[in-house]
Write an enzyme that holds these catalytic residues in place. Structure first.
Site, PDB file in Angstrom:
ATOM      1  N   LYS A  79       0.623  -1.311  -0.023  1.00 11.95           N
ATOM      2  CA  LYS A  79      -0.046   0.008   0.036  1.00 11.95           C
ATOM      3  C   LYS A  79       0.868   1.265   0.088  1.00 11.95           C
ATOM      4  O   LYS A  79       0.457   2.286  -0.674  1.00 11.95           O
ATOM      5  CB  LYS A  79      -0.836  -0.103   1.328  1.00 11.95           C
ATOM      6  CG  LYS A  79      -1.455   1.452   1.612  1.00 11.95           C
ATOM      7  CD  LYS A  79      -2.282   1.360   2.915  1.00 11.95           C
ATOM      8  CE  LYS A  79      -1.550   1.411   4.048  1.00 11.95           C
ATOM      9  NZ  LYS A  79      -1.259   3.112   4.454  1.00 11.95           N
ATOM     10  N   ASN A  80       2.021   1.268   0.941  1.00 12.27           N
ATOM     11  CA  ASN A  80       2.660   2.631   0.949  1.00 12.27           C
ATOM     12  C   ASN A  80       3.582   2.550   0.151  1.00 12.27           C
ATOM     13  O   ASN A  80       4.082   3.689  -0.236  1.00 12.27           O
ATOM     14  CB  ASN A  80       3.343   2.470   2.277  1.00 12.27           C
ATOM     15  CG  ASN A  80       2.395   2.741   3.593  1.00 12.27           C
ATOM     16  OD1 ASN A  80       1.169   3.117   3.431  1.00 12.27           O
ATOM     17  ND2 ASN A  80       3.103   2.509   4.741  1.00 12.27           N
ATOM     18  N   CYS A 111      -3.397  12.878  13.140  1.00  4.85           N
ATOM     19  CA  CYS A 111      -4.441  11.716  13.300  1.00  4.85           C
ATOM     20  C   CYS A 111      -4.034  10.859  14.333  1.00  4.85           C
ATOM     21  O   CYS A 111      -3.440  11.495  15.495  1.00  4.85           O
ATOM     22  CB  CYS A 111      -4.013  10.691  11.873  1.00  4.85           C
ATOM     23  SG  CYS A 111      -2.725  10.147  11.835  1.00  4.85           S
ATOM     24  N   ARG A 167       1.786  14.557  13.164  1.00 10.09           N
ATOM     25  CA  ARG A 167       2.226  14.625  11.666  1.00 10.09           C
ATOM     26  C   ARG A 167       2.368  15.825  10.748  1.00 10.09           C
ATOM     27  O   ARG A 167       1.780  16.079   9.781  1.00 10.09           O
ATOM     28  CB  ARG A 167       1.200  13.360  11.006  1.00 10.09           C
ATOM     29  CG  ARG A 167       1.259  12.208  11.876  1.00 10.09           C
ATOM     30  CD  ARG A 167       0.669  10.853  11.074  1.00 10.09           C
ATOM     31  NE  ARG A 167       1.431  10.518  10.061  1.00 10.09           N
ATOM     32  CZ  ARG A 167       1.096   9.673   9.187  1.00 10.09           C
ATOM     33  NH1 ARG A 167      -0.382   9.068   9.310  1.00 10.09           N
ATOM     34  NH2 ARG A 167       1.561   9.129   8.355  1.00 10.09           N
ATOM     35  N   ASP A 224       5.476   0.430  11.906  1.00  9.20           N
ATOM     36  CA  ASP A 224       4.148   0.095  11.450  1.00  9.20           C
ATOM     37  C   ASP A 224       3.876  -1.354  11.867  1.00  9.20           C
ATOM     38  O   ASP A 224       2.826  -1.693  11.719  1.00  9.20           O
ATOM     39  CB  ASP A 224       4.115   0.057   9.772  1.00  9.20           C
ATOM     40  CG  ASP A 224       3.838   1.594   9.399  1.00  9.20           C
ATOM     41  OD1 ASP A 224       3.592   2.427  10.279  1.00  9.20           O
ATOM     42  OD2 ASP A 224       4.137   1.829   8.236  1.00  9.20           O
ATOM     43  N   ARG A 281      -8.308  -0.119   5.480  1.00  3.91           N
ATOM     44  CA  ARG A 281      -7.449   0.912   4.809  1.00  3.91           C
ATOM     45  C   ARG A 281      -6.298   0.346   4.375  1.00  3.91           C
ATOM     46  O   ARG A 281      -5.580   0.586   3.420  1.00  3.91           O
ATOM     47  CB  ARG A 281      -7.262   1.973   5.710  1.00  3.91           C
ATOM     48  CG  ARG A 281      -8.317   2.887   5.980  1.00  3.91           C
ATOM     49  CD  ARG A 281      -7.984   4.088   6.877  1.00  3.91           C
ATOM     50  NE  ARG A 281      -6.425   4.507   6.297  1.00  3.91           N
ATOM     51  CZ  ARG A 281      -5.264   4.691   7.095  1.00  3.91           C
ATOM     52  NH1 ARG A 281      -5.348   4.823   8.434  1.00  3.91           N
ATOM     53  NH2 ARG A 281      -4.372   4.851   6.561  1.00  3.91           N
TER      54      ARG A 281
HETATM   55  N1  EPU Z   1       7.802  14.627  10.319  1.00  2.14           N
HETATM   56  C1  EPU Z   1       8.082  15.991  10.670  1.00  2.14           C
HETATM   57  N2  EPU Z   1       7.763  16.743   9.482  1.00  2.14           N
HETATM   58  C2  EPU Z   1       7.518  16.275   8.193  1.00  2.14           C
HETATM   59  C3  EPU Z   1       7.383  15.010   8.071  1.00  2.14           C
HETATM   60  C4  EPU Z   1       7.535  14.282   9.112  1.00  2.14           C
HETATM   61  O1  EPU Z   1       8.360  16.274  11.646  1.00  2.14           O
HETATM   62  O2  EPU Z   1       7.317  17.242   7.524  1.00  2.14           O
HETATM   63  C5  EPU Z   1       8.060  13.641  11.344  1.00  2.14           C
HETATM   64  C6  EPU Z   1       6.783  12.756  11.564  1.00  2.14           C
HETATM   65  O3  EPU Z   1       5.919  13.274  12.758  1.00  2.14           O
HETATM   66  C7  EPU Z   1       7.129  11.599  12.142  1.00  2.14           C
HETATM   67  C8  EPU Z   1       8.654  11.421  11.223  1.00  2.14           C
HETATM   68  O4  EPU Z   1       8.942  12.497  10.886  1.00  2.14           O
HETATM   69  O5  EPU Z   1       7.418  11.740  13.598  1.00  2.14           O
HETATM   70  C9  EPU Z   1       8.508  10.349  10.209  1.00  2.14           C
HETATM   71  O6  EPU Z   1       7.403  10.498   9.688  1.00  2.14           O
HETATM   72  P1  EPU Z   1       7.185  10.256   8.065  1.00  2.14           P
HETATM   73  O7  EPU Z   1       6.901  11.561   7.283  1.00  2.14           O
HETATM   74  O8  EPU Z   1       8.383   9.407   7.517  1.00  2.14           O
HETATM   75  O9  EPU Z   1       5.773   9.500   7.789  1.00  2.14           O
HETATM   76  P2  EPU Z   1       4.844   9.326   6.441  1.00  2.14           P
HETATM   77  O10 EPU Z   1       5.743   9.756   5.401  1.00  2.14           O
HETATM   78  O11 EPU Z   1       3.925  10.273   6.700  1.00  2.14           O
HETATM   79  C10 EPU Z   1       4.877   7.082   6.111  1.00  2.14           C
HETATM   80  C11 EPU Z   1       3.962   5.889   6.235  1.00  2.14           C
HETATM   81  C12 EPU Z   1       3.391   5.611   7.451  1.00  2.14           C
HETATM   82  C13 EPU Z   1       4.692   5.121   8.127  1.00  2.14           C
HETATM   83  C14 EPU Z   1       5.778   6.287   8.170  1.00  2.14           C
HETATM   84  C15 EPU Z   1       7.006   5.855   9.007  1.00  2.14           C
HETATM   85  C16 EPU Z   1       3.009   5.992   4.069  1.00  2.14           C
HETATM   86  C17 EPU Z   1       1.560   6.374   3.198  1.00  2.14           C
HETATM   87  N3  EPU Z   1       2.858   6.372   5.142  1.00  2.14           N
HETATM   88  O12 EPU Z   1       4.290   8.123   6.580  1.00  2.14           O
HETATM   89  O13 EPU Z   1       2.533   4.328   7.277  1.00  2.14           O
HETATM   90  O14 EPU Z   1       4.346   4.886   9.759  1.00  2.14           O
HETATM   91  O15 EPU Z   1       6.085   6.548   6.816  1.00  2.14           O
HETATM   92  O16 EPU Z   1       7.432   4.803   8.414  1.00  2.14           O
HETATM   93  O17 EPU Z   1       3.844   5.698   3.405  1.00  2.14           O
HETATM   94  C18 EPU Z   1       0.826   3.071   8.076  1.00  2.14           C
HETATM   95  O18 EPU Z   1       0.981   2.326   6.653  1.00  2.14           O
HETATM   96  O19 EPU Z   1       0.116   2.557   9.033  1.00  2.14           O
HETATM   97  C19 EPU Z   1       1.509   4.243   8.136  1.00  2.14           C
HETATM   98  C20 EPU Z   1       1.094   5.292   9.078  1.00  2.14           C
END
Ligand code: EPU
Length: 426
Positions: A22-23, A117, A122, A308, A400
């Protein structure tokens, strides 16, 4: 609203195929907006998040069709609308991954700012910092991110944050840099396999990206990208969840379509607590007998232990012999499952971003509430191992990210029924 009713205490045995990730699929579908011409993406799972992404891409002028062979064909037919509405972004936070592709291809986007969320605040500040470094101007208007860039120019960009790098932030900057003038170097890039899959897709479209899978990604901008065919990598989180299912039910399950090299931290922990994981062809067999040992887990960016799978391992360790410690370093508040697992008799004590788990001999079925995708999966796993009946409410969260989870677990011997019942809060 659907609930899952689980009769616990069954042993799992059999074979299951792991779906495409999915991701990986969500950002790759968004990146199809960059192409002149159609792309066909294979092994895109059939999930509600994917349906939302289809809806968003359609609004943004793409024609999205499932082909007879299962491939998802995406072709942009109209570039006039670059607005990702709050209604759509609200339903799925990952909608933010259209930001980079829209900026690169249309030089303008208006994407509703995703809120927090169940797993935390986030923010998207690092995404925006990276896109600004490429020359974009960013304003916030009425809750929307309004981003413009008549020209994008390559730059050296640091994408680290307090919790490591950002997966979707790296994706957004990589997509924008693919069509920028000159060379972009991303330092502290996310190394997750899903980022590598996106880079591989972009390269198949004509991009020039190297270093994916390392913290330093180099992107030589090109003038245009074309459509292509691409197969999504297997879902490592779904695979990890089914591995825990086998372990928690003292079962023996063969998983097909697994990249064990994407799951080294996970298989290391499983083996360390007494689970057998053996490679077999393009997959593996996972087996466990009796009580497992306690351990310590700290979630980290890839190749560390994935956040995850934190909730699912908490359910498993609730039944282990001894005290375990789980520390969450990516989303320090991702613990809504703790109170629900306690309702089933788990002895779990949270202190900030750490949870101490006193292993119990058994869990007892109870009505529990799903709060987010992975927490819901943990409750289903706990329910399968518990004595008696567990009802997991609000399972739309689980839909989801896991395709027909009850059917697939039942095929392995679980006893799970889906029922439609009134939400207890309504
Ligand atoms: N963060 C910031 N600023 C930003 C972006 C992120 O502070 O601009 C912080 C976040 O709050 C968090 C950390 O950096 O503490 C890592 O977040 P990341 O941006 O890597 O998360 P994401 O890209 O929004 C994806 C996955 C998540 C998974 C995370 C971490 C997708 C669609 N989502 O989210 O998947 O937990 O990477 O590996 O790829 C799930 O599938 O259940 C899920 C939540």
């Amino acid at each position: 609203m659907d609930s899952l009713i689980i009769e616990g205490g069954t042993r799992l045995k059999g074979t299951i195929r792991i779906n495409g990730s999915k991701n990986a699929a969500l950002p790759i579908m968004a990146a199809a907006l960059l192409a002149d011409g159609p792309s066909v993406i294979h092994d895109v799972p059939d999930l509600s998040d994917i349906t939302h992404q289809n809806g968003l891409l359609t609004e943004l002028g793409a024609r999205v069709q499932r082909q007879k062979d299962g491939g998802l064909r995406i072709e942009v037919v109209d570039e006039s609308n670059s607005l990702a509405r709050y209604d759509l972004v609200r339903k799925m936070r990952a909608s933010i991954c259209v930001l980079g592709p829209l900026l690169a291809k249309r030089r303008h986007a208006r994407v509703s700012m995703p809120g927090g969320c169940a797993i935390g605040d986030r923010p998207v500040d690092i995404h925006l910092r990276g896109l600004k470094a490429l020359g974009a101007t960013v304003e916030l208007d009425g809750g929307d991110i309004v981003i413009d860039a008549p020209r994008l120019r390559g730059a050296e960009i640091f994408l680290g944050g307090n919790f490591g790098s950002t997966v979707l932030g790296t994706d957004n900057v990589m997509c924008a840099a693919a069509l920028a003038e000159g060379t972009t170097v991303i330092e502290s890039a996310a190394c997750e396999p899903e980022v590598v899959d996106l880079a591989d897709y972009l390269n198949a479209m004509g991009a020039k990206i190297t270093g994916q899978g390392t913290p330093r990604i180099v992107i030589e901008g090109v003038k245009e990208l074309h459509g292509c065919a691409h197969r999504i990598i297997p879902d490592r989180i779904e695979a990890g969840t089914f591995m825990v299912a086998a372990a928690i039910c003292s079962g023996e399950v063969t998983l097909e379509n697994v990249r064990l090299d994407h799951l080294l931290a996970v298989t290391d922990k499983l083996r360390g607590i007494g689970v057998t994981v053996e490679k077999e062809g393009g997959g593996c067999t996972v087996a466990a007998l009796g009580r497992l040992r306690a351990t310590t887990i700290t979630t980290q960016p890839h190749p560390g232990f994935p956040t995850d799978l934190q909730a699912q391992f908490m359910a498993l360790l609730a039944l282990a012999d001894g005290n375990s410690i789980i520390t969450e370093k990516i989303f320090p508040d991702r613990f809504l499952h703790v109170a629900e697992l306690s309702r089933m008799g788990a002895r779990v004590h949270r202190e900030g971003a750490t949870v101490i788990i006193e292993g119990e001999q058994r869990l007892i079925g109870a009505p529990v509430m799903a709060s987010d995708l992975r927490a819901s999966a943990a409750l289903v796993l706990a329910g399968m191992a518990a004595r008696g009946t567990t009802t997991v409410n609000r399972v739309y969260h689980i839909d989801r990210g896991y395709e027909r989870i009850e059917e697939r677990l039942n095929a392995l011997g679980a006893k799970i029924r889906r029922v439609n019942q009134k939400d207890p809060d309504q």
